[in-house]
Design a protein around this motif. Sequence first.
Motif, PDB file in Angstrom:
ATOM      1  N   SER A 202       0.838  -1.211   0.000  1.00 48.76           N
ATOM      2  CA  SER A 202       0.000   0.000   0.000  1.00 48.76           C
ATOM      3  C   SER A 202       0.864   1.249   0.000  1.00 48.76           C
ATOM      4  O   SER A 202       0.554   2.223  -0.695  1.00 48.76           O
TER       5      SER A 202
ATOM      6  N   LEU B 297       2.071   2.005  -3.499  1.00 51.85           N
ATOM      7  CA  LEU B 297       1.021   2.559  -4.348  1.00 51.85           C
ATOM      8  C   LEU B 297       0.710   4.006  -3.948  1.00 51.85           C
ATOM      9  O   LEU B 297       0.552   4.882  -4.796  1.00 51.85           O
TER      10      LEU B 297
ATOM     11  N   ASP C 128      -5.761  -0.588  -4.676  1.00 50.27           N
ATOM     12  CA  ASP C 128      -5.200  -1.174  -3.457  1.00 50.27           C
ATOM     13  C   ASP C 128      -6.183  -2.170  -2.855  1.00 50.27           C
ATOM     14  O   ASP C 128      -7.113  -1.789  -2.156  1.00 50.27           O
TER      15      ASP C 128
END
Length: 247
Positions: free
Chosen positions: A41, A44, A164
């Motif tokens: 995460s 991203l 995500d």
Amino acid sequence: MIKVQNLTKTFGDLTVLKSISFELQPSEIVAIIGPSGTGKSTLLRCLNYLETPTSGTIQIGSVAVEAEKATGKEITNLRKQSSFVFQNYSLFANKTALENVTESLITVWKEPKLASIKKADDILAQVGLADKRDQYPSQLSGGQQQRVGIARAMACKGEVILFDEPTSALDPEWVDEVLAVIKQLAEQKQTMIIVTHEMQFAREVADRVIFMEGGNIVEQGPPSQIFENPQNQRTKEFVARSTKGFN
Ligand code: ADP
Ligand code: MG
């Protein structure tokens, strides 16, 4: 088209991304897999500057940003190059499905209101929600809310959509309809980076799979390599654990 070089992110003493580098070609679909807490995460979020990277460079399309020297204007430009689909949808609760999709078209992209509404209606139809345009998030199922989240990302004119774990907050009954919308985008050659724990989906849809662990890219390659013939022992163990039961 996307080039990430030596991307590092630290939170205090904790180094979460350890000099990550990778590239993406236009229309490429990359799935990122790996154990939880591994930095997927964070990676991203750094691409969209939802988190500020500590060092390294990110180039998306024509916009390149060097973390240590980035200006506000460069960051604004970089952020417009990607759109984000969140695990928990992150819709505006006080806006309808339609308004959730038009919001950034009007405020970020400065599109005229009527054109934004027309575009949003087209996109809501594509994700199968034409009849839900005037509903608020609380009136929609989890799968419908996430399809609004995807419609919102589709409306933006960025180069890449970042997902995500788009299905991990959903009840099992809603997972397939969301994956079907992402597959439809894949058929349209939309460039995407998808963090996912849906191994079967990654195998079917991704051109390339990146296996991350401990803030590093351990291995990347076509799904056939990662899932059937992993070269790294860590990949082998993770894939064996994650795909148990559906081979
Ligand atoms: P993943 O998505 O692979 O599960 P994350 O990127 O969410 O992993 O998290 C990687 C590591 O960074 C974890 O140890 C997590 O606790 C830590 N982390 C993430 N966000 C923050 C934050 N805002 N502040 C401090 N630590 C964080
Ligand atoms: Mg995560």
